[in-house]
Design a protein around this motif. Structure first.
Motif, short mmCIF file in Angstrom:
data_model
loop_
_atom_site.label_atom_id
_atom_site.label_comp_id
_atom_site.label_asym_id
_atom_site.label_seq_id
_atom_site.Cartn_x
_atom_site.Cartn_y
_atom_site.Cartn_z
N ARG A 158 0.83 -1.20 0.00
CA ARG A 158 0.00 0.00 0.00
C ARG A 158 0.87 1.26 0.00
O ARG A 158 0.59 2.22 -0.70
CB ARG A 158 -0.93 -0.01 1.21
CG ARG A 158 -2.00 1.04 1.10
CD ARG A 158 -3.15 0.84 2.03
NE ARG A 158 -2.74 0.65 3.41
CZ ARG A 158 -3.56 0.74 4.44
NH1 ARG A 158 -4.84 0.99 4.24
NH2 ARG A 158 -3.13 0.55 5.66
N ALA A 159 1.97 1.24 0.77
CA ALA A 159 2.89 2.39 0.78
C ALA A 159 3.58 2.54 -0.56
O ALA A 159 3.82 3.66 -1.02
CB ALA A 159 3.93 2.21 1.89
N LEU A 202 11.27 4.27 2.41
CA LEU A 202 12.11 4.64 3.56
C LEU A 202 13.17 5.66 3.15
O LEU A 202 13.51 6.55 3.93
CB LEU A 202 12.78 3.39 4.13
CG LEU A 202 11.86 2.44 4.89
CD1 LEU A 202 12.63 1.21 5.35
CD2 LEU A 202 11.22 3.12 6.07
N THR A 203 13.66 5.54 1.94
CA THR A 203 14.67 6.49 1.47
C THR A 203 14.07 7.90 1.40
O THR A 203 14.69 8.88 1.85
CB THR A 203 15.20 6.07 0.09
OG1 THR A 203 15.63 4.71 0.16
CG2 THR A 203 16.34 6.93 -0.36
N GLY A 204 12.88 8.01 0.85
CA GLY A 204 12.22 9.31 0.75
C GLY A 204 11.93 9.90 2.12
O GLY A 204 12.14 11.10 2.36
N GLN A 205 11.45 9.07 3.05
CA GLN A 205 11.18 9.54 4.41
C GLN A 205 12.46 10.00 5.09
O GLN A 205 12.47 11.01 5.79
CB GLN A 205 10.51 8.44 5.23
CG GLN A 205 9.10 8.10 4.78
CD GLN A 205 8.53 6.91 5.53
OE1 GLN A 205 9.20 6.28 6.34
NE2 GLN A 205 7.27 6.61 5.25
N LYS A 260 13.26 13.81 6.46
CA LYS A 260 13.64 14.04 7.85
C LYS A 260 14.95 14.81 7.95
O LYS A 260 15.08 15.76 8.73
CB LYS A 260 13.75 12.68 8.57
CG LYS A 260 14.06 12.79 10.04
CD LYS A 260 13.94 11.45 10.79
CE LYS A 260 14.68 10.35 10.13
NZ LYS A 260 14.71 9.11 10.93
N LYS A 261 15.93 14.43 7.14
CA LYS A 261 17.22 15.14 7.15
C LYS A 261 17.08 16.57 6.64
O LYS A 261 17.75 17.49 7.14
CB LYS A 261 18.25 14.36 6.34
CG LYS A 261 18.67 13.08 7.03
CD LYS A 261 19.70 12.32 6.23
CE LYS A 261 20.07 11.05 6.95
NZ LYS A 261 21.04 10.24 6.23
N ALA A 262 16.18 16.79 5.68
CA ALA A 262 15.95 18.16 5.20
C ALA A 262 15.34 19.01 6.31
O ALA A 262 15.72 20.18 6.48
CB ALA A 262 15.04 18.13 3.97
#
Length: 162
Positions: free
Chosen positions: A124-125, A132-135, A139-141
């Motif tokens: 579904r995600a 996970l890479t995009g998240q 988060k780092k941004a």
């Protein structure tokens, strides 16, 4: 060379001797007489005055509350009230093993269910193009922005102090 010949001759001797022994055993094993079967009348059933018990067996064990629950869960007794005052250790051990196996089955089913749930949520995600890479990158941004704001605030405070 003599050593090899002596070994070969000893081997032949042993082989011939072994063959003779086996041949005599074969002939000795044959018998032309029919075997007579001895028929004994069965002994009369004796009244079991004393049943032998294993020496390591404890005659009685007073079950705790948890043992009583385990005996009920395993199906040995219908209710905790029907459990006698003293129970054999073998019965409690068998009940514990049965409950242990049931718990293993429950854990296996829960593990399989969790795996299937993770597969469903992952698909579904992926359909929403989340990863996970995009998240991680988002988060780092955000962290970089927060650090930048803190630097600007610290710079503004230092300029006010002057």
């Amino acid at each position: 060379m003599n050593f090899v010949r002596s070994r070969l001759s000893i081997g032949n001797l042993i082989g011939q001797r072994g063959r003779q022994i086996t041949e005599t055993w074969i002939h000795r094993g044959m018998c032309n007489k029919p075997q007579e079967a001895k028929v004994e009348p069965p002994p009369p059933p004796a009244a079991p005055a004393h049943v032998p018990r294993a020496s390591f067996r404890i005659p009685g064990y007073r079950p705790s509350e948890l043992d009583k629950k385990i005996l009920v869960w395993s199906g040995r007794f219908k209710t905790a009230d029907k459990i006698p005052e003293l129970v054999s250790f073998e019965m409690i051990d068998a009940a514990r093993n049965k409950v242990r196996v049931k718990a293993c089955y429950v854990m296996m089913a829960a593990t399989i269910g969790a795996c299937l749930l993770m597969v469903f949520l992952g698909k579904r995600a992926a359909g929403r193009h989340e990863s996970l890479t995009g998240q991680n990158m988002e988060k780092k941004a955000r962290w970089r922005e927060e650090i930048q704001k803190e630097r600007e605030a610290a710079l503004a405070l230092s300029q006010k102090a002057q």
